[in-house]
Scaffold this motif. Structure first.
Motif, mmCIF file in Angstrom:
data_model
loop_
_atom_site.group_PDB
_atom_site.id
_atom_site.type_symbol
_atom_site.label_atom_id
_atom_site.label_comp_id
_atom_site.label_asym_id
_atom_site.label_seq_id
_atom_site.Cartn_x
_atom_site.Cartn_y
_atom_site.Cartn_z
ATOM 1 N N PHE A 1 0.845 -1.191 0.000
ATOM 2 C CA PHE A 1 0.000 0.000 0.000
ATOM 3 C C PHE A 1 0.887 1.250 0.000
ATOM 4 O O PHE A 1 1.995 1.231 0.530
ATOM 5 C CB PHE A 1 -0.846 0.051 1.266
ATOM 6 C CG PHE A 1 -2.086 -0.793 1.251
ATOM 7 C CD1 PHE A 1 -3.222 -0.345 1.899
ATOM 8 C CD2 PHE A 1 -2.133 -2.022 0.621
ATOM 9 C CE1 PHE A 1 -4.389 -1.104 1.911
ATOM 10 C CE2 PHE A 1 -3.277 -2.786 0.628
ATOM 11 C CZ PHE A 1 -4.409 -2.326 1.278
ATOM 12 N N ILE A 2 0.380 2.323 -0.574
ATOM 13 C CA ILE A 2 1.034 3.623 -0.458
ATOM 14 C C ILE A 2 0.699 4.154 0.931
ATOM 15 O O ILE A 2 -0.458 4.095 1.365
ATOM 16 C CB ILE A 2 0.537 4.578 -1.558
ATOM 17 C CG1 ILE A 2 1.075 4.103 -2.907
ATOM 18 C CG2 ILE A 2 0.953 6.015 -1.260
ATOM 19 C CD1 ILE A 2 0.558 4.886 -4.094
ATOM 20 N N GLU A 3 1.692 4.643 1.647
ATOM 21 C CA GLU A 3 1.474 5.097 3.022
ATOM 22 C C GLU A 3 1.143 6.586 3.047
ATOM 23 O O GLU A 3 1.904 7.412 3.546
ATOM 24 C CB GLU A 3 2.691 4.779 3.880
ATOM 25 C CG GLU A 3 2.871 3.285 4.068
ATOM 26 C CD GLU A 3 4.017 2.919 4.976
ATOM 27 O OE1 GLU A 3 4.658 3.828 5.547
ATOM 28 O OE2 GLU A 3 4.265 1.718 5.114
ATOM 29 N N SER A 4 0.003 6.910 2.494
ATOM 30 C CA SER A 4 -0.480 8.286 2.429
ATOM 31 C C SER A 4 -1.888 8.244 1.849
ATOM 32 O O SER A 4 -2.412 7.175 1.564
ATOM 33 C CB SER A 4 0.442 9.120 1.533
ATOM 34 O OG SER A 4 0.060 10.469 1.566
ATOM 35 N N ALA A 5 -2.465 9.419 1.657
ATOM 36 C CA ALA A 5 -3.763 9.523 0.987
ATOM 37 C C ALA A 5 -3.524 9.954 -0.459
ATOM 38 O O ALA A 5 -2.528 10.620 -0.751
ATOM 39 C CB ALA A 5 -4.629 10.557 1.698
ATOM 40 N N PRO A 6 -4.418 9.599 -1.374
ATOM 41 C CA PRO A 6 -4.259 10.076 -2.746
ATOM 42 C C PRO A 6 -4.467 11.588 -2.827
ATOM 43 O O PRO A 6 -5.181 12.163 -1.998
ATOM 44 C CB PRO A 6 -5.362 9.332 -3.503
ATOM 45 C CG PRO A 6 -6.400 9.035 -2.468
ATOM 46 C CD PRO A 6 -5.647 8.826 -1.183
#
Length: 151
Positions: free
Chosen positions: A63-68
Motif C-alpha cells: 500500500f502507499i502510506e499516504s492519501a491520494p
C-alpha cells in the motif's frame, strides 16, 4: 458501467501524469494506508480511481502510506438513496481529513461528475453532458470531458 467509467478516468489521469512527468494514476485496486488512523478509526482507502504524487513504497506491491491527491468514487447500484448519500459524505470527509485535495463523485445513471474540493467541501461543482470536469488543485490544467467518461 462503473468499472468502465473508473478506467476511463484513470486513463486520462495516467496520460496527465506521463505528460507532466510526475505522479501515478490507477483504476481500482491501489490501496492507500494511513500512518495514523483518522478520528473515526479509518486506516485505509481503495478508491475506484486515483492520482498520487507523493513517494512510492520501496516494495511496489505494498500500500502507499499516504492519501491520494485525487480520488474517484464511482457509484454502483447500491450507492443511491438517503443512506448511501450519507455514507458517501462520510467517505469524502475521511478523504479530506487524510489530506486528499479533490474527490469526484461519478454518477453513471445521471451521467454526471460532482467535484468536491478539500478547500470548500460544502460547495461542490456539478459537471454534466457537454461539459468538462477538472481536478484543481490536485491536477492543475487537467480537464476531462464528461461525455467521454460515459461513452
Amino acid at each position: 458501467d462503473p468499472a468502465c467509467a473508473a478506467l476511463e478516468i484513470a486513463v486520462r489521469f495516467h496520460a496527465y501524469a506521463e505528460q507532466k512527468g510526475r505522479g501515478i494514476a490507477c483504476a481500482g485496486g491501489l490501496g492507500y494506508a494511513l500512518t495514523e488512523p483518522l478520528r473515526n478509526g479509518r486506516q485505509s482507502f481503495c478508491p475506484d480511481a486515483s492520482f498520487y504524487t507523493g513517494p512510492l513504497p520501496e516494495n511496489r506491491m505494498r500500500f502507499i502510506e499516504s492519501a491520494p491527491d485525487f480520488a474517484v468514487e464511482v457509484r454502483n447500484e447500491w450507492n443511491y438513496g438517503k443512506a448511501a448519500e450519507e455514507q458517501l459524505a462520510v467517505r469524502r470527509a475521511d478523504y479530506f481529513e487524510a489530506g486528499t485535495q479533490v474527490v469526484w463523485d461519478v454518477d453513471p445513471l445521471a451521467r454526471t461528475i460532482t467535484v468536491y474540493r478539500s478547500s470548500a467541501p460544502e460547495q461542490p461543482e456539478l459537471f454534466a453532458s457537454n461539459q468538462s470536469a477538472n481536478a484543481e488543485p490536485a491536477a492543475p490544467g487537467l480537464v476531462v470531458a464528461v461525455d467521454e467518461i460515459f461513452a
